[in-house]
Structure formats: C-alpha cells, structure tokens
Design an enzyme around this catalytic site. Structure first.
Site, PDB file in Angstrom:
ATOM      1  N   SER A  26      47.872-104.231  50.841  1.00 57.60           N
ATOM      2  CA  SER A  26      48.420-103.096  50.109  1.00 57.60           C
ATOM      3  C   SER A  26      47.332-102.193  49.560  1.00 57.60           C
ATOM      4  CB  SER A  26      49.236-103.666  48.948  1.00 57.60           C
ATOM      5  OG  SER A  26      49.541-102.677  48.014  1.00 57.60           O
TER       6      SER A  26
ATOM      7  N   TYR B 208      50.835-107.692  41.257  1.00 56.02           N
ATOM      8  CA  TYR B 208      51.177-107.555  42.679  1.00 56.02           C
ATOM      9  C   TYR B 208      49.908-107.242  43.471  1.00 56.02           C
ATOM     10  CZ  TYR B 208      52.516-105.283  47.010  1.00 56.02           C
ATOM     11  OH  TYR B 208      52.583-104.924  48.336  1.00 56.02           O
TER      12      TYR B 208
ATOM     13  N   LYS C 267      47.656-109.557  46.315  1.00 54.97           N
ATOM     14  CA  LYS C 267      47.242-109.124  47.659  1.00 54.97           C
ATOM     15  C   LYS C 267      45.717-109.193  47.795  1.00 54.97           C
ATOM     16  CE  LYS C 267      51.251-108.051  49.454  1.00 54.97           C
ATOM     17  NZ  LYS C 267      51.778-108.601  50.692  1.00 54.97           N
TER      18      LYS C 267
HETATM   19  C1  WQD Z   1      56.116 -94.397  43.716  1.00 54.87           C
HETATM   20  C2  WQD Z   1      56.006 -93.319  42.650  1.00 54.87           C
HETATM   21  C3  WQD Z   1      56.338 -94.197  40.441  1.00 54.87           C
HETATM   22  C4  WQD Z   1      60.561 -95.287  40.935  1.00 54.87           C
HETATM   23  C5  WQD Z   1      54.327 -99.263  46.087  1.00 54.87           C
HETATM   24  C6  WQD Z   1      55.016-100.515  46.494  1.00 54.87           C
HETATM   25  C7  WQD Z   1      54.102-101.535  46.889  1.00 54.87           C
HETATM   26  C8  WQD Z   1      52.809-101.065  47.548  1.00 54.87           C
HETATM   27  C9  WQD Z   1      52.220 -99.866  46.982  1.00 54.87           C
HETATM   28  C10 WQD Z   1      52.511-101.679  49.794  1.00 54.87           C
HETATM   29  C11 WQD Z   1      55.232 -93.778  41.414  1.00 54.87           C
HETATM   30  C12 WQD Z   1      57.439 -93.217  40.796  1.00 54.87           C
HETATM   31  C13 WQD Z   1      59.269 -94.845  41.144  1.00 54.87           C
HETATM   32  C14 WQD Z   1      61.408 -94.543  40.054  1.00 54.87           C
HETATM   33  C15 WQD Z   1      59.618 -92.997  39.674  1.00 54.87           C
HETATM   34  N1  WQD Z   1      52.924-100.818  48.951  1.00 54.87           N
HETATM   35  N2  WQD Z   1      58.814 -93.710  40.516  1.00 54.87           N
HETATM   36  N3  WQD Z   1      60.894 -93.428  39.459  1.00 54.87           N
HETATM   37  O1  WQD Z   1      54.432 -98.224  42.655  1.00 54.87           O
HETATM   38  O2  WQD Z   1      53.352 -96.756  44.388  1.00 54.87           O
HETATM   39  O3  WQD Z   1      54.034 -99.181  44.778  1.00 54.87           O
HETATM   40  O4  WQD Z   1      53.157 -98.952  46.810  1.00 54.87           O
HETATM   41  O5  WQD Z   1      52.083-102.725  49.475  1.00 54.87           O
HETATM   42  O6  WQD Z   1      54.820-102.352  47.743  1.00 54.87           O
HETATM   43  O7  WQD Z   1      55.894-101.016  45.494  1.00 54.87           O
HETATM   44  O8  WQD Z   1      55.771 -97.336  44.687  1.00 54.87           O
HETATM   45  O9  WQD Z   1      57.991 -96.395  45.101  1.00 54.87           O
HETATM   46  O10 WQD Z   1      57.633 -97.858  43.081  1.00 54.87           O
HETATM   47  O11 WQD Z   1      56.610 -95.580  43.133  1.00 54.87           O
HETATM   48  O12 WQD Z   1      59.216 -91.964  39.093  1.00 54.87           O
HETATM   49  O13 WQD Z   1      62.584 -94.914  39.807  1.00 54.87           O
HETATM   50  O14 WQD Z   1      57.339 -93.029  42.177  1.00 54.87           O
HETATM   51  O15 WQD Z   1      55.970 -94.075  39.087  1.00 54.87           O
HETATM   52  O16 WQD Z   1      54.544 -92.663  40.933  1.00 54.87           O
HETATM   53  P1  WQD Z   1      54.337 -97.819  44.053  1.00 54.87           P
HETATM   54  P2  WQD Z   1      57.076 -96.833  44.024  1.00 54.87           P
END
Ligand code: WQD
Length: 323
Positions: free
Chosen positions: A102, A130, A134
């Site tokens: 990741s 998390y 990884k």
């Molecule tokens: C994206 C953006 C949130 C939900 C992910 C995966 C993880 C890893 C890395 C591979 C952020 C914002 C989110 C919501 C929001 N990938 N958000 N409201 O945290 O970047 O992590 O990428 O390993 O598996 O979980 O992804 O989709 O949770 O968030 O504003 O209800 O959207 O703050 O900026 P994240 P995400």
C-alpha cells in the site's frame, strides 16, 4: 497445475454471487476454498490438495480509520496471517509471490514533502496501523529473500483502488457503512446515505480537501498479471512497484466527477479531519511502466461511470434487499 491462487479473506465473507459472476465474465470455472489464513492446517490442506505455480496475497483488512481504533485486529489479521502463509509457502516450495502492499507504507514526512512518491522515498514511519502492518510485511518478505534467494517476490504498492468491472456485475460491496470515499459517494448517490462527510476542509491542497491517487480496479488487476509475468522471467531481489496513475484528485474533485457521471447531485458536509489521514498522496508511476510495461489506462471518468453502473444496478450489493 493451477496457474495461480487467489487466497480469499479471513474475516470478510466473500459473496458466492460475485464468484458466479466472475465465472460468467471469464467463461471459466473458478475454484474457491474458504478458510482462515491464520489457520496453518487450513493452508497445509490447501497446498496438499492443489499444486500452485504462484501466490497472489490479497488477504487483509484495509480501513485506515478502523486500524487506528483497533490496531491489534490489523496486526493479527494482516501480519500474523501473512506469517502463516509464508511458513506454508516455504514448506511446500511454492516461492513465487505477489503481495498487495500500500501507498500507506510511505514515511509520513516524505509523504508530506516529496510528492509524487517514488519507490525510493522512505517508508516505515507511517500514520496508521494499517500502513504499519503493510510495512512490516514488506520487511518480512525482504528478510525472507535474504534468507533464501530462490523466493521470487513482487510487492505492489497500491494507491487508492476504486471503480468496478465495466459489465456492472462485480464491484465493491462493503459491510455496513463504507469506510472508503468512493463507495460512500456511490451509496449517497443511490440514496442509501443522506450525505457525505468530507473529512477535513483545511488541508494544504487546491481546495482544502484530501488528495489521493485513485486507480481503477481493472488497471490494478492487470498490474498483477504483469507482475506474475515479470517473476516468470526474472529471478531478482524483491521487486517493489508503485501502482497508481500519478494524478491526484481531491475529495471534492471526486464528488464533482461522480455527480457528472451519475447525473445525481451528491450532498456533502465538511467535517473534522479523520485520524491517520494525510493531506496528499499520489504516485510517481514511471517505474511500473519501465519494469512491468504497465501503466494505468482508465480515467477518473471511467472510474466514476463504472462505480455508478455497479451501484445503480446493484443497490444492495450482492444481496437482493438491504435487510
Ligand atoms: C480517501 C480520501 C479521506 C471517506 C486508502 C485505503 C487503503 C490504501 C490507501 C491500498 C481521504 C476522504 C473518505 C469519507 C472522506 N490503499 N474521505 N469521507 O484513507 O486514502 O486509504 O488508500 O492499500 O486501502 O483505505 O482512502 O477512500 O478512505 O479516503 O472525506 O467518508 O477521502 O479523508 O482524504 P485512504 P479513503
């Protein structure tokens, strides 16, 4: 001999319907065995029953926020599960492995200062358990290779996988309230959620909301095939590759793009930052092109159109109703 194995998840259920639909798309039977990766006997039985050529290790929990509140669950599931798998792989001599890592393994200081992130950036001082789980697995794989260089290992650092198969028949069906942005937006568009909470509106980004590198799941799947092809012809030290598009989009960019793809207005409210989040994260993807001959082909529009098709045609995911 099977070409490869898909090791399915420990705690998550896999939906039988999704496998039936995969079979329809590829017009082939899929062999599926359900088991807990942490149970070494389950794994030994599996490796006794089948002869595998390679292992693609996808199994793991992946919600950043949940990992902050329940770190032990993440270390047990992700790290402990991997240790058991590697023990059995070693025992049975099936030493070609592609691991789903990741972008969250990158060091928090590097992620804040050196964007886009390349494979040379520092890793380790992550912002959440998390990412640490990884990172620990990457280190374990590297140490394993030092101890036995007949292992062939590819570590794929995923950025943010989203989207669905273009048929609209397979896609993401999270349990309960989605943790990730794209399924939350899709469920808001289809009327299952009242509004999207945007986690933080005061980041140092073009509109104050978090920026990520979203990658279509079909592009991501193809990267795994390329990685296996690479391992089939090269015996080298563990390969570490970013799998992203190199483009960063904010939460509000995603909302706009999804509204355009679906024709539905997405209500949202700016709320508090989420623990463990960073402002920006996107890849320098050039090494993947150089070494694997892989690059992302799908656009943000494709990701939103395909997610919307899946959500609209399957409002309750793989279930018939929401109860
Ligand atoms: C994206 C953006 C949130 C939900 C992910 C995966 C993880 C890893 C890395 C591979 C952020 C914002 C989110 C919501 C929001 N990938 N958000 N409201 O945290 O970047 O992590 O990428 O390993 O598996 O979980 O992804 O989709 O949770 O968030 O504003 O209800 O959207 O703050 O900026 P994240 P995400």
């Amino acid at each position: 001999m099977l070409d490869m194995i898909l090791l399915c998840l420990i705690i998550f259920q896999i939906h039988q319907k999704s496998l039936n639909r995969v079979e329809k798309i590829i017009n082939k039977k899929v062999i599926f065995e359900k088991g807990d990766l942490r149970d070494i006997d389950v794994l030994k039985n599996l490796f006794t029953k089948y002869k595998f050529d390679s292992v693609i290790h996808f199994a793991g929990l992946k919600a950043v926020g949940e990992s902050v509140s329940n770190p032990l669950k993440y270390y047990d599931n992700n790290v402990n599960g991997t240790l058991k798998l590697l023990e059995v792989i070693s025992l049975f001599g099936c030493k070609k492995i592609v691991f789903s890592s990741s972008a969250t393994v990158y060091d928090e200081v590097d992620a804040a200062n050196y964007i886009p992130l390349s494979e040379q950036n520092k890793t380790g001082k992550t912002t959440n358990p998390y990412g640490t789980s990884k990172y620990m697995i990457e280190r374990i794989l590297e140490d394993l290779y030092v101890s036995d260089n007949s292992f062939q290992i590819a570590i794929l650092r995923y950025f943010n996988p989203v989207g669905a198969h273009e048929s609209g028949t397979i896609g993401e069906d999270p349990n309960g309230i989605p943790n990730n942005l794209m399924p939350f937006i899709a469920q808001t568009a289809v009327g299952k959620r009242e509004f999207l909470s945007v986690f933080g509106g005061d980041y140092d980004t073009h509109d104050g909301t978090g920026v990520r590198d979203y990658i279509h799941v079909v592009d991501l799947a193809i990267a795994h095939i390329k990685a296996i092809e690479y391992l089939n012809k090269s015996a080298t030290k563990p390969l570490v590759v970013n799998i992203g598009t190199g483009k960063g989009y904010s939460v509000l960019d995603m909302v706009k793009s999804f509204s355009k793809a679906s024709g539905v207005e997405i209500p949202y409210k700016i709320s508090q930052r989420r623990a463990g989040d960073i402002a920006k994260c996107y890849a320098k993807p050039s090494f993947a092109k150089e070494i694997l001959g892989w690059e992302a082909k799908k656009t943000l529009e494709d990701m939103c159109v395909d997610s919307w098709r899946w959500q609209k045609e399957n409002p309750f995911g793989y279930k018939q109703t929401d109860c």
